[in-house]
Design an enzyme around this catalytic site. Structure first.
Site, mmCIF file in Angstrom:
data_model
loop_
_atom_site.group_PDB
_atom_site.id
_atom_site.type_symbol
_atom_site.label_atom_id
_atom_site.label_comp_id
_atom_site.label_asym_id
_atom_site.label_seq_id
_atom_site.Cartn_x
_atom_site.Cartn_y
_atom_site.Cartn_z
ATOM 1 N N ASP A 31 0.864 -1.180 0.000
ATOM 2 C CA ASP A 31 0.000 0.000 0.000
ATOM 3 C C ASP A 31 0.896 1.225 0.000
ATOM 4 O OD1 ASP A 31 -3.246 0.264 0.713
ATOM 5 O OD2 ASP A 31 -2.066 2.084 1.053
ATOM 6 N N THR A 120 -13.050 -2.960 -9.232
ATOM 7 C CA THR A 120 -14.195 -2.877 -10.144
ATOM 8 C C THR A 120 -13.934 -1.760 -11.152
ATOM 9 O OG1 THR A 120 -15.668 -3.690 -8.448
ATOM 10 C CG2 THR A 120 -16.688 -2.487 -10.264
ATOM 11 N N PHE A 247 -32.158 -10.342 -1.092
ATOM 12 C CA PHE A 247 -32.155 -8.919 -1.459
ATOM 13 C C PHE A 247 -33.556 -8.385 -1.724
ATOM 14 C CE2 PHE A 247 -27.896 -7.170 -1.504
ATOM 15 C CZ PHE A 247 -27.244 -8.283 -1.028
ATOM 16 N N LEU A 248 -34.475 -8.835 -0.897
ATOM 17 C CA LEU A 248 -35.838 -8.309 -0.959
ATOM 18 C C LEU A 248 -36.230 -7.748 0.401
ATOM 19 C CD1 LEU A 248 -37.751 -10.943 -3.152
ATOM 20 C CD2 LEU A 248 -36.947 -8.664 -3.819
ATOM 21 N N GLY A 251 -36.253 -1.246 3.366
ATOM 22 C CA GLY A 251 -35.561 -0.529 4.429
ATOM 23 C C GLY A 251 -35.336 0.930 4.075
ATOM 24 N N CYS A 258 -20.211 0.121 -2.867
ATOM 25 C CA CYS A 258 -20.340 -0.584 -4.148
ATOM 26 C C CYS A 258 -21.607 -0.243 -4.919
ATOM 27 C CB CYS A 258 -20.266 -2.081 -3.907
ATOM 28 S SG CYS A 258 -18.809 -2.541 -2.961
ATOM 29 N N ARG A 326 -19.443 4.560 4.199
ATOM 30 C CA ARG A 326 -19.583 5.140 2.866
ATOM 31 C C ARG A 326 -21.034 5.050 2.367
ATOM 32 N NH1 ARG A 326 -14.472 2.342 0.082
ATOM 33 N NH2 ARG A 326 -14.922 0.807 1.690
#
Ligand code: UGA
Length: 435
Positions: A31, A120, A247-248, A251, A258, A326
């Site tokens: 790093d 990504t 993922f249903l 909220g 991401c 984030r």
């Protein structure tokens, strides 16, 4: 066993490095931030991820950390890029750190070192990187795209038992060598495709998951108006194998490093590189923006003017089992409340103490709710499942809970004497006198 160099000791680099070391490879992580490298060398792990510290400790003899380029590339057979690709000014991905690494790769490494892209990146980056390596005379280097699908909080399991490992290689032999590194992980799907498709798998998968979340959040809006319960609707929908149960969860909207970035990046890529308007993604983002403000709307409906009110935000991180702030919905909620004149307190077991400027940080949920006019469950930390106690009720100025994660049982909470409202669930309000 291979010698793997990793550029970037962030979340992806550390998890990937630790897991490759666990599989028996020798890993050096480089790093450019001296303080981070010093902490890692001293045995500290600068991020919170369950099991990561233990894994790095266990593999100490096969994993090391450095600031130095020569150290990291020495004898490396694979050069993994795990550097950040943040959102750029135009919504596209900023590839500055990727290009910095490509530029500093030295000539003359022995054998056929393979550059592997874990960060990504937009579709087309692989082709550009290949061209740049060739232009620099590094024609003996291979190039492979190997997108990562780790979810924070569950990353080690996601690496060791992935639904799939995807590689896209310019030269299929290089792709095969990268897949071989995963020998020992528990998966049925090690797939090799072309570079462009591999790059798009990553963005498309994240965009699809974000779409599911915005979709169920809109169903939740309907549920509230027709007296249906979104948790039951999602359950019933999810039993159809073609829909699936994951993922249903309705909220306060998706956050993290991401989904917001990748949805935007895919929308921008479609527009700029494919001359195509990706209409669904515009809607996904707009629904998510509004969803982050829903808890504030609900507070306004219950409390009226927010000036002079005290609101406790329970959970600040963008999801449980991480300290990552984030794009966290808590920030948007806190900002709107502060702008509306409210005092905001916050509790979170992992987020940094200065995670949201302008809020009062509390050590326990009880401390945060004491004297508060309302509490909002923003992150579904397991500690909050048992929040609806008589002690909490009595400590609050008004025992109002807005459950932004549908974490609690509405009937039990109402029975415990709270005024309660969830997302997309029928409300059994127990009216409480306001003093
Ligand atoms: C996500 C993907 O799940 C990973 O597969 C991917 O590798 C990663 O992004 C990445 O691109 O690096 P992550 O952002 O860590 O992982 O977190 P998720 O668990 O996917 O949650 C993202 C957000 O969606 C959170 O704010 C979460 O609260 C929210 N969410 C998730 C919902 O609101 N409802 C759901 O049903 C699921």
């Amino acid at each position: 066993m291979a010698r793997i160099a990793i550029f970037g000791a962030g979340y992806v680099g550390l998890v990937t490095g630790a897991c490759f070391a666990k599989l028996g490879h020798t890993v050096v992580i480089r790093d450019v931030v001296p303080e981070k490298v010093a902490r890692l060398q001293a045995g500290e792990v600068p991020i919170y991820e369950p099991g990561l510290r233990e894994l790095i400790d266990e593999c100490r003899d096969r994993i090391s950390f450095t600031l130095d380029l020569d150290d990291v590339v020495k004898d490396a057979e694979f050069l993994y890029l795990a550097v950040p690709t943040p959102e750029g000014e135009l919504g596209d991905a900023n590839l500055q750190y990727v290009w910095e690494v490509i530029e500093e790769l030295p000539e003359g490494l022995p054998g056929r070192p393979v550059v592997v892209m874990k960060s990504t990146v937009p579709v087309g980056t692989g082709a550009r990187a290949r061209a740049r390596l060739d232009a620099r005379g590094l024609t003996s280097y291979g190039y492979v795209s190997n997108p990562e699908f780790l979810a924070e909080g569950n990353a080690i399991d996601d690496f060791m038992k992935p639904d799939r490992v995807v590689v896209g290689a310019v030269d299929p032999e290089d792709g095969k060598r990268v897949l071989d590194l995963y020998d020992g992980v528990d998966t049925e799907h090690l797939i090799e495709i072309d570079v462009e498709s591999a790059e798009l798998v990553k963005l498309a998968a994240n965009a699809m998951l974000a779409t599911r979340i915005s979709f169920i959040n809109e169903i939740a809006r309907i549920c509230e108006r027709v007296n249906a319960d979104v948790t039951k609707v999602a359950y019933g929908m999810g039993l159809d194998k073609r829909v699936g149960e994951f993922f249903l969860k309705a909220g306060v909207g998706y956050g993290g490093s991401c989904f917001p970035k990748d949805v935007k990046a895919l929308e921008t890529l479609a527009k700029n590189d494919a001359d195509y308007t990706f209409r669904i993604l515009a809607a996904v983002q707009e629904v998510n923006r509004l969803q982050k403000l829903l808890a504030v709307e609900k507070l306004g409906q219950r409390l009226g003017d927010l000036r002079g009110r005290t609101v406790a935000l329970l959970g600040l991180a963008f999801k449980p089992e991480t300290n990552d702030m984030r794009e966290a919905p808590s920030e948007v909620i806190a900002r709107a409340l502060i702008d509306g004149g409210a005092t905001v307190r916050g509790w979170d077991p992992e987020a940094d103490s200065d995670a949201i400027p302008g809020i009062e940080r509390c050590a326990t949920p009880l401390e945060a709710v004491t004297g508060a006019d309302a509490a909002v469950i923003v992150t579904d930390w397991k500690e909050l499942k048992s929040i609806a106690t008589a002690e909490v009720r009595d400590a609050m100025a008004r025992p109002l809970i807005i459950d932004g994660r549908n974490l609690l049982d509405p009937e039990a909470v109402a029975a415990a004497g709270f005024e309660y409202e969830a997302i997309g669930r029928p409300t059994k309000a127990t009216p409480v006198a306001v003093s």
